[in-house]
Design a protein around this motif. Structure first.
Motif, PDB file in Angstrom:
ATOM      1  N   UNK A   6       8.805  -1.259  -3.724  1.00  0.00           N
ATOM      2  CA  UNK A   6       9.029  -2.040  -2.491  1.00  0.00           C
ATOM      3  C   UNK A   6      10.500  -2.274  -2.187  1.00  0.00           C
ATOM      4  N   UNK A  24       6.080  -3.338   2.186  1.00  0.00           N
ATOM      5  CA  UNK A  24       5.332  -4.075   1.157  1.00  0.00           C
ATOM      6  C   UNK A  24       3.983  -3.411   0.893  1.00  0.00           C
ATOM      7  N   UNK A  25       3.574  -3.414  -0.353  1.00  0.00           N
ATOM      8  CA  UNK A  25       2.253  -2.916  -0.726  1.00  0.00           C
ATOM      9  C   UNK A  25       1.558  -3.987  -1.573  1.00  0.00           C
ATOM     10  N   UNK A  26       0.251  -3.927  -1.589  1.00  0.00           N
ATOM     11  CA  UNK A  26      -0.494  -4.876  -2.404  1.00  0.00           C
ATOM     12  C   UNK A  26      -0.492  -4.397  -3.853  1.00  0.00           C
ATOM     13  N   UNK A  27      -0.257  -5.305  -4.774  1.00  0.00           N
ATOM     14  CA  UNK A  27      -0.319  -4.934  -6.188  1.00  0.00           C
ATOM     15  C   UNK A  27      -0.801  -6.133  -6.993  1.00  0.00           C
ATOM     16  N   UNK A  63       3.752 -16.815  -8.510  1.00  0.00           N
ATOM     17  CA  UNK A  63       2.712 -16.036  -7.841  1.00  0.00           C
ATOM     18  C   UNK A  63       2.395 -14.720  -8.547  1.00  0.00           C
ATOM     19  N   UNK A  64       3.149 -14.420  -9.606  1.00  0.00           N
ATOM     20  CA  UNK A  64       3.050 -13.087 -10.178  1.00  0.00           C
ATOM     21  C   UNK A  64       2.513 -13.066 -11.602  1.00  0.00           C
ATOM     22  N   UNK A 120       5.645 -10.716   0.757  1.00  0.00           N
ATOM     23  CA  UNK A 120       4.583 -10.122   1.566  1.00  0.00           C
ATOM     24  C   UNK A 120       3.496  -9.522   0.668  1.00  0.00           C
ATOM     25  N   UNK A 121       3.935  -8.925  -0.422  1.00  0.00           N
ATOM     26  CA  UNK A 121       2.985  -8.308  -1.343  1.00  0.00           C
ATOM     27  C   UNK A 121       2.021  -9.348  -1.916  1.00  0.00           C
ATOM     28  N   UNK A 122       2.560 -10.535  -2.197  1.00  0.00           N
ATOM     29  CA  UNK A 122       1.704 -11.622  -2.703  1.00  0.00           C
ATOM     30  C   UNK A 122       0.650 -11.978  -1.655  1.00  0.00           C
ATOM     31  N   UNK A 182      -0.482  -9.986   0.707  1.00  0.00           N
ATOM     32  CA  UNK A 182      -1.439  -8.872   0.792  1.00  0.00           C
ATOM     33  C   UNK A 182      -2.494  -9.000  -0.318  1.00  0.00           C
TER      34      UNK A 182
END
Lengths: 167, 57
Positions: free
Chosen positions: A29, A34-37, A78-79, B30-32, B34
């Protein structure tokens, strides 16, 4: 992600890890949209070569600071953060040549685009092929970059297969 | 939950205008979103049907 960067830099400073670099989707990214992961993957080098206890110092360090484990990952804000020790010459080199990125003013070491693409080529899942495509499309890496690095790591036939199928 | 999903989808639509040029940190945020949208939609899959929800309103 800034909290992750702060934690990783603290680990480095405190000698828990010898070096680190973000790879996978979070690194991608830097160049693409942005991509979902599911998680943030962190390539790490540690001093202890014992495979069974390799990640223990990392988990201990995180737990002492109140971070909870979540499956194989550690939850940081968040990760979910997954630590992956260097596992071959390619990832070792990727870590050695990692660049310094910036997350809201906090430095964050990150694997270079050409290494991201060739690691994806080696891993060879559908999402890895999409990653190569996204990096090429973003202009973060060229076909020649990938071909050269793939050849160096014995992945020329995989690159030829990818090139014929997808480009 | 439906309102939250709509709100998250609206954010995603706004990003489409900017996409790659944003700072890395912003794209991570943004990824969060998504991931969260996907998780909520999966959790709520039985109820998440736009056509049906429209007729129920």
């Amino acid at each position: 992600m800034k909290r992750v960067a702060i934690l990783l830099n603290a680990m480095l400073r405190d000698g828990v890890i010898m070096s680190y670099a973000v790879f996978g989707a979070v690194a991608q990214m830097r160049y693409t949209e942005a991509v979902s992961t599911m998680d943030a993957n962190i390539l790490v080098a540690l001093e202890d070569p014992e495979p069974l206890t390799l990640l223990s110092p990392i988990y201990r360090y995180c737990q002492e600071r109140g971070y909870q484990s979540e499956g194989e990952a550690i939850r940081v804000g968040d990760w979910p953060v997954q630590f992956i020790p260097v596992f071959d010459d390619l990832t070792g080199e990727a870590l050695r040549f990692a660049e310094q990125g910036d997350i809201d003013g906090e430095p964050l070491r990150v694997v270079r685009a050409d290494y991201l693409a060739v690691i994806a080529l080696k891993t060879a899942r559908t999402k890895d092929f999409l990653r190569i495509h996204a990096l090429l499309e973003a202009g973060a890496v060229t076909m020649d970059d990938i071909a050269g690095l793939a050849a160096k790591h014995g992945l020329s036939s995989q690159w030829e297969t990818y090139r014929k199928r997808f480009t | 939950m439906k309102d939250e999903i709509y709100s998250l989808l609206k954010k995603q639509a706004d990003w489409q205008k900017q996409r790659k040029s944003q700072p890395w940190a912003e794209k991570c945020r943004q990824s969060v979103i998504l991931r969260r949208t996907g998780n909520l939609m999966r959790e709520d899959a039985a109820k998440w049907n736009p056509d049906r929800s429209k007729s129920n309103d």
